[in-house]
Design a protein around this motif. Structure first.
Motif, PDB file in Angstrom:
ATOM      1  N   MET A   1      -5.448  13.349  -6.387  1.00 28.05           N
ATOM      2  CA  MET A   1      -4.726  12.442  -5.504  1.00 28.05           C
ATOM      3  C   MET A   1      -4.580  13.131  -4.142  1.00 28.05           C
ATOM      4  N   SER A   2      -4.819  12.400  -3.078  1.00 27.94           N
ATOM      5  CA  SER A   2      -4.741  12.976  -1.737  1.00 27.94           C
ATOM      6  C   SER A   2      -3.288  13.116  -1.285  1.00 27.94           C
ATOM      7  N   ARG A   3      -3.110  13.872  -0.224  1.00 28.85           N
ATOM      8  CA  ARG A   3      -1.780  14.092   0.357  1.00 28.85           C
ATOM      9  C   ARG A   3      -1.126  12.760   0.715  1.00 28.85           C
ATOM     10  N   ASP A   4      -1.877  11.874   1.376  1.00 38.14           N
ATOM     11  CA  ASP A   4      -1.324  10.586   1.780  1.00 38.14           C
ATOM     12  C   ASP A   4      -0.938   9.739   0.572  1.00 38.14           C
ATOM     13  N   GLU A   5      -1.744   9.775  -0.475  1.00 42.53           N
ATOM     14  CA  GLU A   5      -1.434   9.007  -1.690  1.00 42.53           C
ATOM     15  C   GLU A   5      -0.188   9.558  -2.373  1.00 42.53           C
ATOM     16  N   GLU A   6      -0.081  10.882  -2.463  1.00 41.75           N
ATOM     17  CA  GLU A   6       1.100  11.500  -3.079  1.00 41.75           C
ATOM     18  C   GLU A   6       2.362  11.159  -2.293  1.00 41.75           C
ATOM     19  N   PHE A   7       2.260  11.335  -0.984  1.00 42.09           N
ATOM     20  CA  PHE A   7       3.407  11.049  -0.130  1.00 42.09           C
ATOM     21  C   PHE A   7       3.785   9.563  -0.210  1.00 42.09           C
ATOM     22  N   GLY A   8       2.784   8.688  -0.165  1.00 36.79           N
ATOM     23  CA  GLY A   8       3.027   7.250  -0.264  1.00 36.79           C
ATOM     24  C   GLY A   8       3.705   6.872  -1.568  1.00 36.79           C
ATOM     25  N   ALA A   9       3.285   7.500  -2.660  1.00 40.26           N
ATOM     26  CA  ALA A   9       3.902   7.230  -3.961  1.00 40.26           C
ATOM     27  C   ALA A   9       5.359   7.699  -3.973  1.00 40.26           C
ATOM     28  N   TYR A  10       5.603   8.860  -3.376  1.00 36.85           N
ATOM     29  CA  TYR A  10       6.973   9.359  -3.314  1.00 36.85           C
ATOM     30  C   TYR A  10       7.859   8.395  -2.517  1.00 36.85           C
ATOM     31  N   VAL A  11       7.385   7.998  -1.341  1.00 35.48           N
ATOM     32  CA  VAL A  11       8.167   7.100  -0.487  1.00 35.48           C
ATOM     33  C   VAL A  11       8.409   5.767  -1.186  1.00 35.48           C
ATOM     34  N   ALA A  12       7.387   5.225  -1.820  1.00 35.02           N
ATOM     35  CA  ALA A  12       7.541   3.946  -2.518  1.00 35.02           C
ATOM     36  C   ALA A  12       8.590   4.033  -3.623  1.00 35.02           C
ATOM     37  N   GLY A  13       8.641   5.148  -4.317  1.00 29.85           N
ATOM     38  CA  GLY A  13       9.585   5.294  -5.420  1.00 29.85           C
ATOM     39  C   GLY A  13      10.995   5.674  -5.014  1.00 29.85           C
ATOM     40  N   ARG A  14      11.146   6.425  -3.928  1.00 34.32           N
ATOM     41  CA  ARG A  14      12.450   6.985  -3.583  1.00 34.32           C
ATOM     42  C   ARG A  14      13.124   6.366  -2.359  1.00 34.32           C
ATOM     43  N   ARG A  15      12.404   5.594  -1.582  1.00 38.17           N
ATOM     44  CA  ARG A  15      12.953   5.094  -0.331  1.00 38.17           C
ATOM     45  C   ARG A  15      14.252   4.285  -0.501  1.00 38.17           C
ATOM     46  N   PRO A  16      14.342   3.378  -1.478  1.00 39.59           N
ATOM     47  CA  PRO A  16      15.613   2.645  -1.626  1.00 39.59           C
ATOM     48  C   PRO A  16      16.806   3.576  -1.872  1.00 39.59           C
ATOM     49  N   HIS A  17      16.607   4.600  -2.686  1.00 40.86           N
ATOM     50  CA  HIS A  17      17.680   5.556  -2.968  1.00 40.86           C
ATOM     51  C   HIS A  17      18.036   6.349  -1.705  1.00 40.86           C
ATOM     52  N   LEU A  18      17.031   6.759  -0.974  1.00 42.16           N
ATOM     53  CA  LEU A  18      17.261   7.519   0.253  1.00 42.16           C
ATOM     54  C   LEU A  18      18.007   6.672   1.276  1.00 42.16           C
ATOM     55  N   TYR A  19      17.595   5.420   1.405  1.00 43.69           N
ATOM     56  CA  TYR A  19      18.242   4.523   2.359  1.00 43.69           C
ATOM     57  C   TYR A  19      19.705   4.303   1.987  1.00 43.69           C
ATOM     58  N   ARG A  20      19.962   4.041   0.721  1.00 46.28           N
ATOM     59  CA  ARG A  20      21.352   3.817   0.291  1.00 46.28           C
ATOM     60  C   ARG A  20      22.192   5.060   0.537  1.00 46.28           C
ATOM     61  N   SER A  21      21.629   6.234   0.282  1.00 48.01           N
ATOM     62  CA  SER A  21      22.355   7.478   0.550  1.00 48.01           C
ATOM     63  C   SER A  21      22.712   7.589   2.023  1.00 48.01           C
ATOM     64  N   PRO A  48       2.749  19.527   1.811  1.00 42.28           N
ATOM     65  CA  PRO A  48       2.063  20.474   0.924  1.00 42.28           C
ATOM     66  C   PRO A  48       2.996  21.570   0.403  1.00 42.28           C
ATOM     67  N   ARG A  49       3.831  22.099   1.269  1.00 36.69           N
ATOM     68  CA  ARG A  49       4.731  23.188   0.868  1.00 36.69           C
ATOM     69  C   ARG A  49       5.827  22.699  -0.072  1.00 36.69           C
ATOM     70  N   ILE A  50       6.500  21.612   0.289  1.00 36.47           N
ATOM     71  CA  ILE A  50       7.639  21.191  -0.534  1.00 36.47           C
ATOM     72  C   ILE A  50       7.213  20.513  -1.826  1.00 36.47           C
ATOM     73  N   SER A  51       6.060  19.858  -1.842  1.00 38.43           N
ATOM     74  CA  SER A  51       5.617  19.241  -3.094  1.00 38.43           C
ATOM     75  C   SER A  51       5.189  20.311  -4.097  1.00 38.43           C
ATOM     76  N   ARG A  52       4.586  21.390  -3.615  1.00 34.87           N
ATOM     77  CA  ARG A  52       4.226  22.503  -4.516  1.00 34.87           C
ATOM     78  C   ARG A  52       5.466  23.164  -5.095  1.00 34.87           C
ATOM     79  N   ALA A  53       6.501  23.278  -4.267  1.00 31.84           N
ATOM     80  CA  ALA A  53       7.733  23.917  -4.710  1.00 31.84           C
ATOM     81  C   ALA A  53       8.555  23.003  -5.618  1.00 31.84           C
ATOM     82  N   GLY A  54       8.223  21.715  -5.638  1.00 30.07           N
ATOM     83  CA  GLY A  54       8.954  20.768  -6.487  1.00 30.07           C
ATOM     84  C   GLY A  54      10.346  20.459  -5.977  1.00 30.07           C
ATOM     85  N   SER A  55      10.544  20.594  -4.671  1.00 29.98           N
ATOM     86  CA  SER A  55      11.886  20.407  -4.112  1.00 29.98           C
ATOM     87  C   SER A  55      11.943  19.262  -3.108  1.00 29.98           C
ATOM     88  N   VAL A  56      11.170  18.237  -3.320  1.00 32.52           N
ATOM     89  CA  VAL A  56      11.084  17.150  -2.341  1.00 32.52           C
ATOM     90  C   VAL A  56      12.432  16.451  -2.173  1.00 32.52           C
TER      91      VAL A  56
END
Length: 173
Positions: A1-21, A48-56
């Motif tokens: 999976m490319s960087r853009d695909e990974e990032f896009g998947a993260y944003v799609a899944g977490r954006r509502p929670h981030l916005y509410r926060s 690349p750095r934060i996804s490898r560290a698992g701390s997004v």
């Protein structure tokens, strides 16, 4: 999976929670949008750095909290004296209902509101909250206690008890 695909998947899944926060922290749907957008821009650069560290989530959460604090410190955000008070009322974002909890949360000072959101919406420990806000653990504990006391006073109807009773059989003491 490319960087853009990974990032896009993260944003799609977490954006509502981030916005509410962000909305819970600042109380303004437009500012909340800006806070999330700014945080996600920084996340994309560091992906690349934060996804490898698992701390997004931790990174994004910290960016939102810090962005909110920084925003309140900017000179142009400070109150200005006028002959007429502004008619600006903080309202919940579209799709959210104005309820007693929202009203009570908005009545808390900003520092207590930040702690309540991190501890009880994000589910962070006292230590994690202290780390994110760059305060000592004792501050988190005392501000949590003060905030929850204030919320109890605001949310519990007069003449009722704010603490659970043990009238029912089988309830633990």
């Amino acid at each position: 999976m490319s960087r853009d695909e990974e990032f896009g998947a993260y944003v799609a899944g977490r954006r509502p929670h981030l916005y509410r926060s962000a909305w819970l922290l600042c109380g303004d749907p437009h500012r909340a949008e800006d806070l999330v957008q700014e945080a996600l821009t920084k996340v994309y650069v560091a992906w690349p750095r934060i996804s490898r560290a698992g701390s997004v989530d931790a990174y994004v959460r910290r960016m939102i909290v810090n962005g909110n604090i920084d925003e309140s410190r900017r000179p142009w955000r400070r109150e200005r004296l006028t002959s007429q008070p502004p008619e600006v009322v903080a309202t919940p974002p579209p799709g959210e209902e104005a309820d007693e909890l929202w009203t009570a949360l908005r009545a808390l000072p900003a520092g207590q509101r930040r702690i309540v959101v991190l501890r009880h919406y994000w589910g962070l420990s006292v230590e994690e909250t202290a780390h994110d806000l760059e305060v000592i653990v004792g501050t988190v504990k005392s501000q949590t206690s003060a905030a929850l006391g204030a919320l109890r006073r605001l949310l519990v109807p007069a003449g009722t008890s704010a603490t659970p009773t043990n009238d029912s059989p089988g309830e633990a003491r």
